[in-house]
Write an enzyme that holds these catalytic residues in place. Structure first.
Site, PDB file in Angstrom:
ATOM      1  N   HIS A   1      -0.528  -7.602 103.855  1.00  0.00           N
ATOM      2  CA  HIS A   1      -0.210  -8.204 105.152  1.00  0.00           C
ATOM      3  C   HIS A   1       0.367  -7.145 106.078  1.00  0.00           C
ATOM      4  O   HIS A   1       0.616  -6.007 105.659  1.00  0.00           O
ATOM      5  CB  HIS A   1       0.710  -9.414 105.006  1.00  0.00           C
ATOM      6  CG  HIS A   1       2.093  -9.126 104.503  1.00  0.00           C
ATOM      7  ND1 HIS A   1       2.362  -8.503 103.304  1.00  0.00           N
ATOM      8  CD2 HIS A   1       3.316  -9.403 105.039  1.00  0.00           C
ATOM      9  CE1 HIS A   1       3.672  -8.422 103.127  1.00  0.00           C
ATOM     10  NE2 HIS A   1       4.277  -8.949 104.170  1.00  0.00           N
TER      11      HIS A   1
ATOM     12  N   HIS B   1       3.287  -6.893 107.743  1.00  0.00           N
ATOM     13  CA  HIS B   1       4.694  -6.518 107.873  1.00  0.00           C
ATOM     14  C   HIS B   1       4.772  -5.026 107.532  1.00  0.00           C
ATOM     15  O   HIS B   1       4.144  -4.561 106.574  1.00  0.00           O
ATOM     16  CB  HIS B   1       5.587  -7.333 106.928  1.00  0.00           C
ATOM     17  CG  HIS B   1       5.886  -8.715 107.460  1.00  0.00           C
ATOM     18  ND1 HIS B   1       6.164  -9.784 106.648  1.00  0.00           N
ATOM     19  CD2 HIS B   1       5.942  -9.172 108.746  1.00  0.00           C
ATOM     20  CE1 HIS B   1       6.395 -10.859 107.411  1.00  0.00           C
ATOM     21  NE2 HIS B   1       6.266 -10.516 108.688  1.00  0.00           N
TER      22      HIS B   1
ATOM     23  N   HIS C   1       3.285 -16.823 103.467  1.00  0.00           N
ATOM     24  CA  HIS C   1       4.315 -15.932 103.975  1.00  0.00           C
ATOM     25  C   HIS C   1       4.470 -16.224 105.468  1.00  0.00           C
ATOM     26  O   HIS C   1       3.777 -17.078 106.005  1.00  0.00           O
ATOM     27  CB  HIS C   1       3.871 -14.494 103.690  1.00  0.00           C
ATOM     28  CG  HIS C   1       4.962 -13.474 103.817  1.00  0.00           C
ATOM     29  ND1 HIS C   1       6.234 -13.661 103.347  1.00  0.00           N
ATOM     30  CD2 HIS C   1       4.940 -12.224 104.355  1.00  0.00           C
ATOM     31  CE1 HIS C   1       6.941 -12.575 103.602  1.00  0.00           C
ATOM     32  NE2 HIS C   1       6.193 -11.694 104.222  1.00  0.00           N
TER      33      HIS C   1
ATOM     34  N   ASP D   1       6.676  -2.985 106.110  1.00  0.00           N
ATOM     35  CA  ASP D   1       7.033  -2.417 104.800  1.00  0.00           C
ATOM     36  C   ASP D   1       5.844  -2.400 103.836  1.00  0.00           C
ATOM     37  O   ASP D   1       5.959  -1.886 102.727  1.00  0.00           O
ATOM     38  CB  ASP D   1       8.240  -3.145 104.173  1.00  0.00           C
ATOM     39  CG  ASP D   1       8.055  -4.646 104.021  1.00  0.00           C
ATOM     40  OD1 ASP D   1       7.540  -5.278 104.969  1.00  0.00           O
ATOM     41  OD2 ASP D   1       8.416  -5.193 102.953  1.00  0.00           O
ATOM     42  N   HIS D   2       4.701  -2.937 104.266  1.00  0.00           N
ATOM     43  CA  HIS D   2       3.516  -2.954 103.394  1.00  0.00           C
ATOM     44  C   HIS D   2       2.382  -2.075 103.904  1.00  0.00           C
ATOM     45  O   HIS D   2       1.385  -1.918 103.216  1.00  0.00           O
ATOM     46  CB  HIS D   2       3.027  -4.395 103.185  1.00  0.00           C
ATOM     47  CG  HIS D   2       4.036  -5.214 102.444  1.00  0.00           C
ATOM     48  ND1 HIS D   2       3.948  -5.481 101.096  1.00  0.00           N
ATOM     49  CD2 HIS D   2       5.205  -5.767 102.868  1.00  0.00           C
ATOM     50  CE1 HIS D   2       5.015  -6.180 100.712  1.00  0.00           C
ATOM     51  NE2 HIS D   2       5.797  -6.367 101.767  1.00  0.00           N
TER      52      HIS D   2
ATOM     53  N   ASP E   1       3.806 -10.577  99.796  1.00  0.00           N
ATOM     54  CA  ASP E   1       5.022 -11.389  99.741  1.00  0.00           C
ATOM     55  C   ASP E   1       4.614 -12.869  99.800  1.00  0.00           C
ATOM     56  O   ASP E   1       3.662 -13.211 100.483  1.00  0.00           O
ATOM     57  CB  ASP E   1       5.912 -11.093 100.946  1.00  0.00           C
ATOM     58  CG  ASP E   1       6.338  -9.623 101.029  1.00  0.00           C
ATOM     59  OD1 ASP E   1       6.062  -8.849 100.115  1.00  0.00           O
ATOM     60  OD2 ASP E   1       6.937  -9.250 102.054  1.00  0.00           O
TER      61      ASP E   1
ATOM     62  N   HIS F   1      10.156  -5.951  94.981  1.00  0.00           N
ATOM     63  CA  HIS F   1      10.427  -6.327  96.374  1.00  0.00           C
ATOM     64  C   HIS F   1      11.841  -6.882  96.497  1.00  0.00           C
ATOM     65  O   HIS F   1      12.108  -7.857  97.204  1.00  0.00           O
ATOM     66  CB  HIS F   1       9.387  -7.348  96.875  1.00  0.00           C
ATOM     67  CG  HIS F   1       9.284  -7.434  98.377  1.00  0.00           C
ATOM     68  ND1 HIS F   1      10.030  -8.320  99.119  1.00  0.00           N
ATOM     69  CD2 HIS F   1       8.524  -6.754  99.265  1.00  0.00           C
ATOM     70  CE1 HIS F   1       9.714  -8.183 100.406  1.00  0.00           C
ATOM     71  NE2 HIS F   1       8.801  -7.236 100.520  1.00  0.00           N
TER      72      HIS F   1
HETATM   73 ZN   LIG Z   1       6.374  -9.591 104.413  1.00  0.00          ZN
HETATM   74 ZN   LIG Z   2       7.696  -7.169 102.328  1.00  0.00          ZN
END
Ligand SMILES: [Zn+2]
Ligand SMILES: [Zn+2]
Length: 316
Positions: free
Chosen positions: A75, A77, A155, A79-80, A225, A283
């Protein structure tokens, strides 16, 4: 997507292993890096998510990025995937010419195109992008050694997990049971599961008597997530290794549901209900300073739980 080349010849036990490159969540800390994992299958590397700094994790692990062939992003976000543009750019600087296959949410191609346009960069290799639809599980890749399917997650934004399943291998021939003078052509037929008949149609050798099944196909599922979703259970049934996010402990279950994340206990519940072999959790929220409580909480529900530890490789 059907993979065009089939350059692999399969020995009995090919590498099928997962290396954790990042096990943290969105808030940066010096203890954990953001999500990234490397799946080795045969001679190919598959990168799963690409948090900030992933290219440095690859260098630390002495992983040659030239062998990278497929990238799956869950996805958008940051951090990914905030490590993706730098990695693609470094591959270019290293002179890559081989095609690279990228799977991810709608919009990822727009982000990358913009970055490369404003920096006047031109990739010297072909980047094939395939949109992964977030609502239905879909078949994504037919590789000579494995198939890949998407797993819709729940998510705050569209998010999908991925299921990597080895293809079944041919049966093993039990040569010692056969007479020495058996024609070579028969051996191939038996391995393909065909019985050998003589000119009159009488059975000479039954395939079942002279072969044993090859090793059971292995599987890995990546789920990050997501909040706790029981719909995942049938899709994860019996996988050998499951990675499921565990951002919080159960004392923060309400918070977890509000922000569409899971607790360690919830991850373990999914693993137990799906009857998986082993569970890896990661995570972890930066609010926790210790990780042992995650393990204790999850193991109370599903004993075969392990922490995702950066730099560690798990054979599947
Ligand atoms: Zn996320
Ligand atoms: Zn995340």
């Amino acid at each position: 997507m059907t993979h065009p080349e089939s350059e692999h010849h399969r020995p009995t036990h090919l590498p099928f292993a997962l290396t954790i490159l990042g096990a943290g969540s969105a808030t940066p800390t010096l203890r954990l890096h953001q999500t990234a994992q490397l799946l080795t299958i045969g001679n190919d590397y598959v990168l799963i998510d690409c948090g900030e700094g992933t290219q440095f994790r690859l260098i630390e692990q002495r992983i040659r990025p030239g062998r990278l062939r497929y990238i799956f992003i869950s996805h958008l976000h940051g951090d990914h995937y905030f490590g993706l543009a730098p990695l693609l750019s470094s591959l270019n600087m290293a002179g890559r010419t081989e095609d690279l296959y990228l799977f991810g949410p709608r919009g990822l191609d727009e982000v990358l195109t913009t970055i490369f346009r404003v920096s006047d960069s031109r990739l010297g290799y072909k980047l094939h992008f395939q949109v992964v639809e977030p609502d239905q599980p879909a078949f994504l890749l037919d590789h000579p050694l494995m198939s890949v399917r998407s797993i819709p997650l729940q998510h705050r934004i569209d998010c999908t997990g991925y299921l990597f399943r080895e293809k079944p291998t041919k049966p093993h021939l039990l040569r010692e049971k056969l007479p020495d003078d058996v024609p070579i052509a028969y051996l191939k037929q038996l391995k393909d599961g065909q019985d050998i008949l003589d000119a009159d149609g009488q059975l000479l050798y039954a395939a079942a008597d002279y072969t044993e099944p090859g090793p059971a196909p292995r599987s890995y599922a990546f789920c990050s997530d997501t909040r706790y979703v029981e719909e995942l259970i049938p899709q994860l049934q019996g996988v050998d290794l499951l990675y499921h996010e565990a951002t919080f402990l159960q004392d923060n279950a309400i918070r977890a549901a509000e922000v569409y994340h899971s607790t360690a206990e919830q991850a373990a519940t999914i693993a137990a209900k799906a009857g998986v072999g082993r569970l890896l959790i990661g995570h972890f929220s930066s609010r926790y300073k210790q990780f042992e409580p995650f393990l204790d909480e999850a193991r109370a529900v599903f004993p075969e739980t392990y922490l995702a530890i950066e730099g560690q490789t798990t054979d599947i």
